[in-house]
Design an enzyme around this catalytic site. Structure first.
Site, short mmCIF file in Angstrom:
data_model
loop_
_atom_site.label_atom_id
_atom_site.label_comp_id
_atom_site.label_asym_id
_atom_site.label_seq_id
_atom_site.Cartn_x
_atom_site.Cartn_y
_atom_site.Cartn_z
NE ARG B 76 2.57 36.06 49.39
CZ ARG B 76 2.00 34.85 49.36
NH1 ARG B 76 2.64 33.79 49.77
NH2 ARG B 76 0.76 34.71 48.90
CG ASP B 107 3.90 25.73 49.93
OD1 ASP B 107 3.60 26.93 50.03
OD2 ASP B 107 3.99 25.13 48.84
CG ASP B 132 -4.05 26.95 45.66
OD1 ASP B 132 -5.12 27.39 45.20
OD2 ASP B 132 -2.97 27.57 45.55
#
Lengths: 328, 328, 328, 328
Positions: B76, B107, B132
């Site tokens: 990230r 996302d 997910d």
């Protein structure tokens, strides 16, 4: 007007497929949920003729959702192909108070179910279960997803040894008339070439592709061959044929065989089986008959058994294209 | 008019998911097939900012289709959230002659990609990869099917010991905002009850269901709990709460955790990754940008990244119904 | 002189372990082979006290060799710890005509069996079954090999995600008093460090090893921690402690938990169970009692239950050395 | 007096086996630990002759402990069977500064290693790696335990379909001269009969056993057949032969083939490989040569290569007895 249904019989027939137990479980549980009786019929149509059945309740089907095969067992019945055989079966159902049937299997199963339903005006609903995914009117058949995983896991193992030795492996997978297993598992296993029954130019293409791979320095290769491949050669003859064209290939053949039919079902097949089993019972309660419960665009739906029996869906051209591009 | 694309960069970002390697492979192979150059960018957007990238060719991605994780690694990047960070990234891409980006992730990845694409009018296409399955505009995300299999295999093992001891097991599975993993794996594993984030009455229902099971003589039970479950209790508090209601339960808790993110991808995920990877390259060649390549009704399709970012699809009511019926 | 044995009872007790079913099967089949009757006792010593048993024949144990858990179920019995409880149990055995017992389990099981055997001069033979491998007098206990495979497969999955993110993972495995699972699975999974109950300097060593790895550019690490590790910190506290020492670590914790107890037994455990089950019946026929049937140097052998109960074998120093060398 | 060793070369040769990568890793890591240089030689003795080798360090072997096959690849070398070939190999080793060799493989590998060691007075240590477990002087060879698990998992799948259809399955497993795989996997899979190369009366016994099973109502059967079985019939002819004796059998044949050579190694094989790899380097440092490092009674030990080459250990009579008793 359709008669009220109190008791549903369930059987598995034809080649077994992972997920059959999960489907039986869902049928039994749905009966329990809707306060219907459920009878399990052993050994398919033959057991039906012989009256080999017993009452199943929600607890009878505990701890089977993850088991391969079918605890109701499956046979092919010659006798059920005769009018007399089917009449006996009908008699047994009347005796046992069974008002409707859920038949789990492939096209042979549905052919029998359709005849029976029409001859005796008896409610029959089919659930598609065959690793070949060759039933019209449903996006997936039970057992197909599991078989694909079994095949790619087997080829992953073989790739270990192929890579270690710079070998060419020909791997036969199931699919007498339909190349779905070969095409999907071939892409999934990263096969260099895939031969399927629906195409005729496979062998020439394979030789060309092998030649190209060799020039580009690729040192091991996996060719996936559907058992119904149309070159007129069996897989051992195919290996000899390649060797004749180029002696340098160190070729091995592996026929994956019956491991493809067994094994604990994948989550996908267990969920699909649960949906279709519930759907079958609800379809019978809604007065439907002579239909197959399938999955289309992620929704449970029914089509006439007649439609299911139309024959193999065509080969997926998009998938073939993806196979060609990713095996560059 | 869109500029001709010669070089495509590919990166993975956010939480890793099985199938990411297979998607990278398909992007690289599609580039090779269409005679485009392809550069692999390491460590997601952060690696992009730092210029950590290298040319990949068809052979660079051999034997990775079956590997979990992502060989390009994933992080990230705080820096990419800033305008300055993105400007640096854009500079690097110009230096390296990269004309378009394929970003593989969830996302967070798409939010970054959308901003970048709009700020610099730079072609970006997303591939949905997250266990997910919580991305709008695609029926499946990469890694989801594999995670479901990992979960049911783990619960199958736990069921062995639960049955041997007549125990109640609470099993936490991933899914902070979406109950898809819990609902599907719960059905697949034959769970007696399933608690998901989208429902609030879960705990009361669970107690009732446990009570009913106990009366009917059921001696072991599996409760699947999504990590985002909304009772305000974590899974250990939930276990204590149940024990307070009825001391007779011999309760154990198992948090499946990170095993759900890893593992060799299922055939389904490998094929999906191959389709989406090819689709992403072809979309860029067709001049598309700021879109996600997803799968809808078994066809590869694109939707605007904006649509993908709308948020979680609602819980599947039909599936909840099937869960209730089959866990009778 | 020992009385002739006509009927053997078999039970499983304590924590379940993969291979228990295979051992029951072998006991039953050996009884059948030697024309003895065999009674299966449900729920361990508690079921024995309550007379919860039934006759088993060769066919009763079909298709269970590959199932995890124990179909005879297992409990811990407080009542059997009392003299009154054991007297009731003895009474039941006399009523049912059972002349000898095979008890399958770990040290709690053997403690009970030894007391019972001595108090009532009743033939008892133990089979060691516990995933912890912490029984003296046998090279392997049932379930241990399977648990090791379960653990390395789980860590392989976690390594995928650890590598993708350059993370440090602390993974807790079973082993309250014995580090065998941690040490072997740690080597097998290629862990960078292993903390076991038998060693006290583990944490310091781990910090040093992490420091060294970091300097050498290693970017992801797996630390395997036995649940009985002796630092006085639980695994979450350990993670916090490491983070306090060096904030740069991106640490995750995974507690593998009860998946380690279940699953289909490995071939090794199935064969071992078959050998020990046959050995137990033959030992009883030979007039042995108050012994455990174990495996030593690949040969089936018996030791007094007293010896089996001496306590954990020491940590294997050679194995620790191999761990240190290969985790360089 | 033995010369000080500074650089060790490592190669894999002959048929590949799971655990070879783990053994290479351990050799490389042990070299690193003891500050020796290590060179990996590609494609076995042939690569040695051609000088196809490169320096390996501790990081070169990251993340390979769980991979099947051998990343150094393996071939059979005709040239190394000649004196000239071996002389070339020796020349290369001198040029590259390699002082000693670790050769990983089976009897062909050891035959070559022994000749080479004696001709050039060159330090050579062997590590036994072959799925067949047919090397004298070690209790286990690398890959054997993994192959057994692969076989029982495959037969478990086949048993699902065998049970569903009441079929008789003949399953061919590897083992040209040694029945260890067949005997152990047969017990582990609960086979009704096992045919091995070391016994001649197998077929008659099998027919008798089938007859007995049939009379006792057993409806499906698994017969495990080692490929080297001595009846003079291949497995398809055997199936025909059984069918001639009794037409009622619904017989299927499955040849497991090359899946047995691949796959991620079991924990047992990974730990064994780690021990043997470390042991091999330490043996060379201790001045040993012309020996194989094996495992005996759970301890690493060395035996002369000559001893290793004596031939197959005899069939384990105790195991055969256990097979007979548990397949009742």
């Amino acid at each position: 007007m359709s008669k009220k249904i109190n008791t549903i019989g369930v059987l598995t027939s034809g080649g077994d497929a992972p997920g059959m137990n999960a489907a039986i479980r869902a049928v039994v549980r749905a009966c329990s949920y809707y306060h219907l009786d459920c009878k399990g019929i052993y050994r398919g149509y033959q057991g039906l003729i012989e009256g080999d059945l017993e009452t199943l309740n929600a607890r009878s089907v505990r701890n089977i959702i993850n088991k391969g095969g079918t605890f109701l067992k499956s046979t092919r019945s010659e006798e059920f192909r005769t009018k007399e055989g089917r009449a006996k079966a009908h008699e047994k159902l009347k005796q046992e108070g069974v008002d409707a049937l859920v038949v789990i299997g492939g096209d042979g199963t549905f052919t029998g179910g359709k005849l029976f339903s029409e001859e005796f005006n008896f409610p029959v609903v089919g659930i598609p279960a065959t690793i070949d995914n060759d039933i019209n009117g449903t996006d997936y058949t039970l057992g197909y997803d599991t078989a694909l995983n079994t095949v790619v896991e087997a080829i992953d193992k073989i790739r270990d040894t192929a890579s270690s030795h710079n070998r060419l492996f020909l791997i036969e997978v199931m699919g007498r008339d339909a190349g779905d297993i070969a095409l999907n598992s071939g892409i999934g296993a990263g096969a260099e070439e895939i031969l399927i029954p629906e195409e005729t130019a496979g062998v020439e293409r394979m030789l060309e592709s092998l030649h190209k791979s060799k020039k580009s320095g690729k040192t091991s290769s996996i060719i996936v061959v559907a058992e119904g491949e149309k070159s007129g050669k069996n897989i051992f003859e195919l290996a000899d044929f390649i060797h004749e064209q180029d002696e340098e290939y160190d070729i091995r053949v592996s026929v994956l065989g019956h491991i493809q039919r067994g094994g604990s079902p994948s989550c996908f097949d267990r969920v699909l089986a649960s949906k279709l089993g519930v759907g079958a019972v609800e379809a019978l309660m809604d007065g439907k008959s002579n239909v197959m419960i399938g999955i289309h665009h992620q929704k449970v739906d029914s089509v006439p058994l007649e439609t299911a029996l139309i024959g193999n869906p065509k080969v997926d051209k998009e998938l073939r294209r993806v196979a060609d591009i990713t095996s560059v």
